[in-house]
Design a protein around this motif. Structure first.
Motif, PDB file in Angstrom:
ATOM      1  N   ALA A  87       0.835  -1.199   0.000  1.00 48.65           N
ATOM      2  CA  ALA A  87       0.000   0.000   0.000  1.00 48.65           C
ATOM      3  C   ALA A  87       0.874   1.255   0.000  1.00 48.65           C
ATOM      4  O   ALA A  87       0.549   2.252  -0.642  1.00 48.65           O
ATOM      5  N   ASN A  88       1.998   1.172   0.700  1.00 49.20           N
ATOM      6  CA  ASN A  88       2.855   2.353   0.792  1.00 49.20           C
ATOM      7  C   ASN A  88       3.540   2.679  -0.525  1.00 49.20           C
ATOM      8  O   ASN A  88       3.669   3.841  -0.888  1.00 49.20           O
ATOM      9  N   ALA A  89       3.966   1.620  -1.228  1.00 49.87           N
ATOM     10  CA  ALA A  89       4.610   1.871  -2.515  1.00 49.87           C
ATOM     11  C   ALA A  89       3.608   2.465  -3.490  1.00 49.87           C
ATOM     12  O   ALA A  89       3.911   3.408  -4.224  1.00 49.87           O
ATOM     13  N   THR A  90       2.395   1.940  -3.481  1.00 47.20           N
ATOM     14  CA  THR A  90       1.352   2.486  -4.349  1.00 47.20           C
ATOM     15  C   THR A  90       1.058   3.932  -3.964  1.00 47.20           C
ATOM     16  O   THR A  90       0.952   4.816  -4.809  1.00 47.20           O
ATOM     17  N   GLU A  91       0.958   4.151  -2.663  1.00 52.24           N
ATOM     18  CA  GLU A  91       0.683   5.487  -2.156  1.00 52.24           C
ATOM     19  C   GLU A  91       1.808   6.455  -2.540  1.00 52.24           C
ATOM     20  O   GLU A  91       1.565   7.612  -2.877  1.00 52.24           O
ATOM     21  N   PHE A  92       3.018   5.949  -2.515  1.00 55.51           N
ATOM     22  CA  PHE A  92       4.173   6.787  -2.876  1.00 55.51           C
ATOM     23  C   PHE A  92       4.047   7.259  -4.326  1.00 55.51           C
ATOM     24  O   PHE A  92       4.224   8.441  -4.628  1.00 55.51           O
ATOM     25  N   SER A  93       3.704   6.328  -5.228  1.00 56.35           N
ATOM     26  CA  SER A  93       3.487   6.709  -6.628  1.00 56.35           C
ATOM     27  C   SER A  93       2.420   7.790  -6.722  1.00 56.35           C
ATOM     28  O   SER A  93       2.541   8.748  -7.484  1.00 56.35           O
ATOM     29  N   THR A 181      10.513   5.075  -9.830  1.00 56.28           N
ATOM     30  CA  THR A 181      10.536   5.468 -11.233  1.00 56.28           C
ATOM     31  C   THR A 181       9.317   6.298 -11.608  1.00 56.28           C
ATOM     32  O   THR A 181       9.324   6.956 -12.634  1.00 56.28           O
ATOM     33  N   SER A 182       8.284   6.286 -10.777  1.00 54.54           N
ATOM     34  CA  SER A 182       7.130   7.131 -11.114  1.00 54.54           C
ATOM     35  C   SER A 182       7.501   8.603 -11.149  1.00 54.54           C
ATOM     36  O   SER A 182       6.805   9.390 -11.763  1.00 54.54           O
ATOM     37  N   ILE A 183       8.578   8.971 -10.464  1.00 58.95           N
ATOM     38  CA  ILE A 183       8.978  10.376 -10.502  1.00 58.95           C
ATOM     39  C   ILE A 183       9.306  10.787 -11.934  1.00 58.95           C
ATOM     40  O   ILE A 183       8.985  11.880 -12.362  1.00 58.95           O
ATOM     41  N   TRP A 184       9.882   9.868 -12.700  1.00 60.49           N
ATOM     42  CA  TRP A 184      10.218  10.212 -14.086  1.00 60.49           C
ATOM     43  C   TRP A 184       9.052   9.979 -15.025  1.00 60.49           C
ATOM     44  O   TRP A 184       8.922  10.632 -16.037  1.00 60.49           O
ATOM     45  N   ARG A 269      18.140   2.852  -2.026  1.00 62.69           N
ATOM     46  CA  ARG A 269      18.364   4.186  -1.440  1.00 62.69           C
ATOM     47  C   ARG A 269      18.955   5.143  -2.472  1.00 62.69           C
ATOM     48  O   ARG A 269      18.599   6.315  -2.524  1.00 62.69           O
ATOM     49  N   CYS A 270      19.881   4.629  -3.278  1.00 64.76           N
ATOM     50  CA  CYS A 270      20.477   5.484  -4.312  1.00 64.76           C
ATOM     51  C   CYS A 270      19.420   5.917  -5.317  1.00 64.76           C
ATOM     52  O   CYS A 270      19.300   7.104  -5.635  1.00 64.76           O
ATOM     53  N   VAL A 271      18.651   4.939  -5.821  1.00 60.94           N
ATOM     54  CA  VAL A 271      17.631   5.271  -6.812  1.00 60.94           C
ATOM     55  C   VAL A 271      16.640   6.272  -6.215  1.00 60.94           C
ATOM     56  O   VAL A 271      16.273   7.263  -6.842  1.00 60.94           O
ATOM     57  N   PHE A 272      16.256   6.022  -4.977  1.00 62.13           N
ATOM     58  CA  PHE A 272      15.307   6.906  -4.317  1.00 62.13           C
ATOM     59  C   PHE A 272      15.850   8.334  -4.244  1.00 62.13           C
ATOM     60  O   PHE A 272      15.170   9.303  -4.556  1.00 62.13           O
ATOM     61  N   ARG A 273      17.113   8.434  -3.842  1.00 58.31           N
ATOM     62  CA  ARG A 273      17.718   9.752  -3.682  1.00 58.31           C
ATOM     63  C   ARG A 273      17.804  10.481  -5.028  1.00 58.31           C
ATOM     64  O   ARG A 273      17.453  11.646  -5.142  1.00 58.31           O
ATOM     65  N   VAL A 274      18.246   9.759  -6.049  1.00 59.82           N
ATOM     66  CA  VAL A 274      18.350  10.377  -7.369  1.00 59.82           C
ATOM     67  C   VAL A 274      16.964  10.786  -7.872  1.00 59.82           C
ATOM     68  O   VAL A 274      16.779  11.878  -8.410  1.00 59.82           O
ATOM     69  N   ALA A 275      15.996   9.915  -7.647  1.00 64.83           N
ATOM     70  CA  ALA A 275      14.636  10.209  -8.109  1.00 64.83           C
ATOM     71  C   ALA A 275      14.111  11.490  -7.462  1.00 64.83           C
ATOM     72  O   ALA A 275      13.511  12.332  -8.119  1.00 64.83           O
ATOM     73  N   LEU A 276      14.377  11.653  -6.168  1.00 64.35           N
ATOM     74  CA  LEU A 276      13.873  12.848  -5.476  1.00 64.35           C
ATOM     75  C   LEU A 276      14.410  14.127  -6.103  1.00 64.35           C
ATOM     76  O   LEU A 276      13.745  15.150  -6.089  1.00 64.35           O
ATOM     77  N   LYS A 277      15.612  14.046  -6.659  1.00 62.70           N
ATOM     78  CA  LYS A 277      16.185  15.238  -7.294  1.00 62.70           C
ATOM     79  C   LYS A 277      15.315  15.706  -8.451  1.00 62.70           C
ATOM     80  O   LYS A 277      15.304  16.878  -8.792  1.00 62.70           O
ATOM     81  N   SER A 278      14.625  14.779  -9.070  1.00 62.92           N
ATOM     82  CA  SER A 278      13.793  15.146 -10.216  1.00 62.92           C
ATOM     83  C   SER A 278      12.351  15.454  -9.813  1.00 62.92           C
ATOM     84  O   SER A 278      11.524  15.750 -10.662  1.00 62.92           O
TER      85      SER A 278
ATOM     86  N   LEU B 101      11.725  27.669  -0.868  1.00 64.14           N
ATOM     87  CA  LEU B 101      12.198  28.018   0.474  1.00 64.14           C
ATOM     88  C   LEU B 101      12.081  26.836   1.433  1.00 64.14           C
ATOM     89  O   LEU B 101      12.833  26.737   2.391  1.00 64.14           O
ATOM     90  N   SER B 102      11.123  25.965   1.174  1.00 61.41           N
ATOM     91  CA  SER B 102      10.958  24.807   2.046  1.00 61.41           C
ATOM     92  C   SER B 102      11.805  23.624   1.602  1.00 61.41           C
ATOM     93  O   SER B 102      11.772  22.580   2.238  1.00 61.41           O
ATOM     94  N   GLY B 103      12.462  23.771   0.464  1.00 62.04           N
ATOM     95  CA  GLY B 103      13.336  22.691   0.013  1.00 62.04           C
ATOM     96  C   GLY B 103      12.597  21.527  -0.610  1.00 62.04           C
ATOM     97  O   GLY B 103      13.157  20.456  -0.793  1.00 62.04           O
ATOM     98  N   VAL B 104      11.344  21.730  -0.964  1.00 62.99           N
ATOM     99  CA  VAL B 104      10.579  20.650  -1.559  1.00 62.99           C
ATOM    100  C   VAL B 104      11.008  20.434  -3.009  1.00 62.99           C
ATOM    101  O   VAL B 104      11.028  19.313  -3.506  1.00 62.99           O
ATOM    102  N   ILE B 105      11.352  21.508  -3.693  1.00 59.57           N
ATOM    103  CA  ILE B 105      11.851  21.387  -5.063  1.00 59.57           C
ATOM    104  C   ILE B 105      13.201  22.086  -5.175  1.00 59.57           C
ATOM    105  O   ILE B 105      13.551  22.929  -4.345  1.00 59.57           O
ATOM    106  N   ASN B 106      13.944  21.729  -6.203  1.00 57.36           N
ATOM    107  CA  ASN B 106      15.264  22.320  -6.423  1.00 57.36           C
ATOM    108  C   ASN B 106      15.165  23.444  -7.444  1.00 57.36           C
ATOM    109  O   ASN B 106      14.417  23.327  -8.409  1.00 57.36           O
ATOM    110  N   PRO B 107      15.927  24.516  -7.258  1.00 55.53           N
ATOM    111  CA  PRO B 107      15.866  25.614  -8.223  1.00 55.53           C
ATOM    112  C   PRO B 107      16.733  25.303  -9.443  1.00 55.53           C
ATOM    113  O   PRO B 107      17.538  24.382  -9.409  1.00 55.53           O
ATOM    114  N   ASP B 108      16.545  26.083 -10.511  1.00 58.43           N
ATOM    115  CA  ASP B 108      17.436  25.949 -11.668  1.00 58.43           C
ATOM    116  C   ASP B 108      18.720  26.701 -11.415  1.00 58.43           C
ATOM    117  O   ASP B 108      19.801  26.263 -11.775  1.00 58.43           O
ATOM    118  N   SER B 109      18.580  27.878 -10.820  1.00 59.18           N
ATOM    119  CA  SER B 109      19.777  28.657 -10.530  1.00 59.18           C
ATOM    120  C   SER B 109      19.464  29.591  -9.382  1.00 59.18           C
ATOM    121  O   SER B 109      18.309  29.755  -8.995  1.00 59.18           O
TER     122      SER B 109
END
Ligand SMILES: Nc1ncnc2c1ncn2[C@@H]1O[C@H](COP(=O)(O)OP(=O)(O)OP(=O)(O)O)[C@@H](O)[C@H]1O
Ligand SMILES: [Mg+2]
Lengths: 284, 373
Positions: A87-93, A181-184, A269-278, B101-109
């Motif tokens: 349920a949590n993985a689905t909820e995360f998506s 991967t839903s982030i992408w 953890r790596c995939v999760f962290r990278v995904a959050l960046k996007s 400001l809350s760090g939820v998203i990253n800026p471009d610059s």
């Protein structure tokens, strides 16, 4: 530095989910019944199959009692995954799509932890108990069968619990990677499908793949996505299809199970962290 | 940092200008600002959906994207204890700025520090010290009483139990929701839920608070209650609050400083009075005149008469003409009462928004944009 108590947070999740489940009592009961009847049918199916054969393959040792210990193990792992993570993985998506992940990102606690545990689906735990009952029953049969040379002690139980834990960690990691991967993709309805495909393969002793093109599957699901290790290692510890003595292959598999658990958790953890960046949130 | 403005009266309105001067002295700056934003930009790439089946199949292979510049080159400083409002039309980039400001998203610059932390690094030390409330979203557990969500926050933020109980009781009392603590959130009214959301966000006593439309959809009474609460809370705790709202009442009641954002850029930074001074050249004059109705005939000829309701007449007049016109009138008519007031703030803001969206804020900056360093 102040640290949140992860245990307390988890217990609160578990408690809140319990309160919630209990407030929709009928739903809870129906969920238990439906998953138990699925398991019962599963069990019936293999009872029928074992009317035609004494063992899966020749000299593999997977006779009826051994196999049902394997099946019980599958039920336990499946049920743990469904209770704690599905349920949590689905909820995360879903959180990614709706932008509600914003709130998880605000909290001063590990984000992967926070999204992995909020809902505990207690009803799904029923199958774990059923699995346990089946295992105890057939283990009892095996121990009372003079033709089997079982080597069973309290350590077998500890080892079993440990390897079930390792297996659950692997399955959890696969799931989180898929969900991330839903982030992408913006939307990921493949999660359940993928889950179905993958669990389809880990439901049987690995020996059934050891023939013809089965070897390709064997290799893939042992070394690349090590889901065969997940189910086979703990089941072999209890069922001991080839007797209690551990050969080189048993040790290799056991080591792989531990390595796979640690490795896949790290990759997740790596995939999760990278995904959050996007992650781009959602416009209100 | 209270400055004398041109007329010689003491006001907060020039905080922004003084702050700009302070920017030139980096050390000054470091010591003072709790929020420090430098040239922050964020754009979204959105998929251009085509209409029709064929177009959407083509879209499978070749996608067309459009850049939406949500935040462009925003620079801003906020001092500890300030209550700042972000004001701007829909889609201006207010929420996006708060998310950055809350760090939820990253800026471009660009660069940003809040209490010395870079928000999007999401350090736990930072996250423990601020809170974000979004009026359009719900972060409480839907099927459970709010009390359970509060308890969860206590564990996540590791708030000591006695402190937690004290803060919760105090906040519930202030917002008058103690009796609702045990009710599932899905059964609460919008206003009640919003109060619970606020409490959930304040349990860990954040030093910086971001409020995105906290009064959206609330009735006048609930709105007022939340305003009063925020005012009292801020006066007591002296924390720093950034608020966005489309209700001018919120902003009038709470914020000394208003940052107008339009099309992702800062269009104005100052007090509400500043905005009126800058963007509205008019005053509304209401006169009460004794004598027969005929005396109004002459006055009716004034340009921009809004309302004649003897013995009162109301008209609009350029600010520069107020003195001359009034002295003319006073010498001719038997004026019993005079009220000179600013036009309604909503009207001024509407004009500002139209101006801001009409003008090319894009590249060459607006000649008199304040607050952009
Ligand atoms: N996640 C997103 N993906 C794509 N575009 C986005 C996203 N978030 C915001 N935008 C776009 O960025 C712009 C600014 O949006 P934002 O939500 O910051 O506006 P706002 O000032 O909060 O408006 P409102 O007053 O309506 O809440 C809008 O054009 C919006 O469409
Ligand atoms: Mg907004």
């Amino acid at each position: 530095m102040i640290q949140p108590s992860y245990l307390n947070v988890f217990l609160t999740f578990a408690k809140n989910s319990m309160i919630r489940d209990m407030s929709f009592r009928m739903n809870f009961i129906l969920q238990c019944i439906s998953s138990l009847s699925w398991a019962a049918m599963n069990y019936g199916l293999f009872l029928i199959i074992y009317q035609f054969s004494d063992s899966i393959g020749r000299q593999t040792g997977w006779g009826e009692s051994e196999f049902f210990i394997f099946l019980g193990t599958i039920w336990i792992i499946n049920s743990l995954i469904q209770t704690f993570f599905m349920a949590n993985a689905t909820e995360f998506s879903e959180m990614i799509r709706t932008g509600n992940l914003d709130f998880a990102l605000l909290k001063p606690i590990d984000t992967q932890f926070l999204i992995s545990f909020p809902r505990v689906n207690w009803a799904q735990l029923a199958n774990a108990f059923l699995g346990l009952a089946v295992i105890i029953f057939y283990l009892h049969q095996l121990l009372n069968d003079p033709s089997k040379k079982m080597d069973f002690s309290i350590w077998s139980v500890f080892a079993y619990v440990f390897f079930v834990f390792c297996g659950t960690v692997v399955m959890y990691s696969v799931m989180i990677i898929l969900a991330s991967t839903s982030i992408w993709m913006g939307r990921n309805q493949n999660l359940h499908n993928f889950w179905f495909y993958i669990t389809n393969f880990y439901r049987y002793p690995m020996e059934i793949y050891e023939r013809g093109i089965g070897w390709a599957l064997w290799g893939t699901f042992t070394f690349v996505v090590p889901i065969l290790v997940v189910s086979n290692v703990p089941a072999r510890v209890l069922a001991q299809p080839l007797g209690g003595h551990w050969g080189l292959w048993d040790w290799t598999l056991a080591t792989m199970s531990v390595v796979a658990a640690a490795g896949s958790l790290w990759v997740s953890r790596c995939v999760f962290r990278v995904a959050l960046k996007s992650y781009r949130s959602a416009s209100s | 940092m209270i400055a004398l403005d041109y007329s010689g009266s003491l006001s907060f309105s020039n905080l922004a200008q003084t702050r700009l001067l302070a920017c030139k002295h980096p050390i000054y700056n470091l010591a003072m600002s709790i929020i420090e934003i430098n040239h922050l930009s964020k754009s979204y790439r959105v998929y251009q959906k085509q209409e029709g089946v064929w177009a959407s199949i083509r879209g499978l292979f070749r996608r067309e994207y459009r850049e939406v510049q949500a935040v462009r080159d925003i620079s801003l400083q906020v001092e500890p204890g300030e209550f700042v409002a972000f004001l701007g039309p829909n889609g201006a980039g207010k929420t996006t700025t708060l998310k950055l400001l809350s760090g939820v998203i990253n800026p471009d610059s660009g660069d940003c520090r809040v209490m010395g932390h870079v928000p999007w690094e999401r350090e736990n030390e930072y996250r423990r010290r601020f809170a974000l409330v979004m009026g359009q979203k719900n972060q409480l557990w839907w099927d459970l009483p709010a009390a359970e969500s509060f308890r969860l926050n206590q564990h996540i933020y590791a708030v000591p139990l006695d402190e937690f109980d004290r803060t919760r009781d105090e906040l519930c009392e202030m917002l008058d929701v103690t009796h609702l603590l045990g009710q599932p959130v899905r059964e609460l009214s919008l206003g009640e839920r919003m109060k619970m959301e606020l409490i959930a966000a304040l349990l860990h006593s954040p030093e910086v608070l971001f409020l995105d439309e906290p009064t959206i959809g609330l009735d006048v009474v609930a709105q007022h209650k939340i305003q009063q609460f925020l005012k009292a809370y801020q006066e007591e705790r002296k924390n720093t609050i950034v608020l966005t709202s489309h209700y001018m009442k919120d902003i009038q009641a709470l914020c000394q400083r208003v940052v107008i954002i339009a099309q992702g850029s800062i269009f104005h930074d100052g007090s509400l009075d500043d905005i009126i001074d800058r963007f509205s050249g008019d005053k509304i004059v209401t006169l009460q005149i004794g004598g027969p109705d005929e005396v109004f005939q002459g006055l009716r000829k004034l340009p921009n008469v809004l309302e004649v309701e003897p013995p009162r007449i109301k008209f609009r007049i350029g600010r520069d003409d107020v003195a001359r016109t009034l002295s003319d009138i006073l010498s001719t008519y038997a004026v019993e009462d005079i009220v000179v007031e600013d036009p309604p703030i909503e009207e001024v803001i509407a004009k500002v928004f139209t101006d801001a969206q009409g003008g090319q804020v894009d590249d060459e900056s607006h000649p008199d944009i304040a607050g952009v360093s």
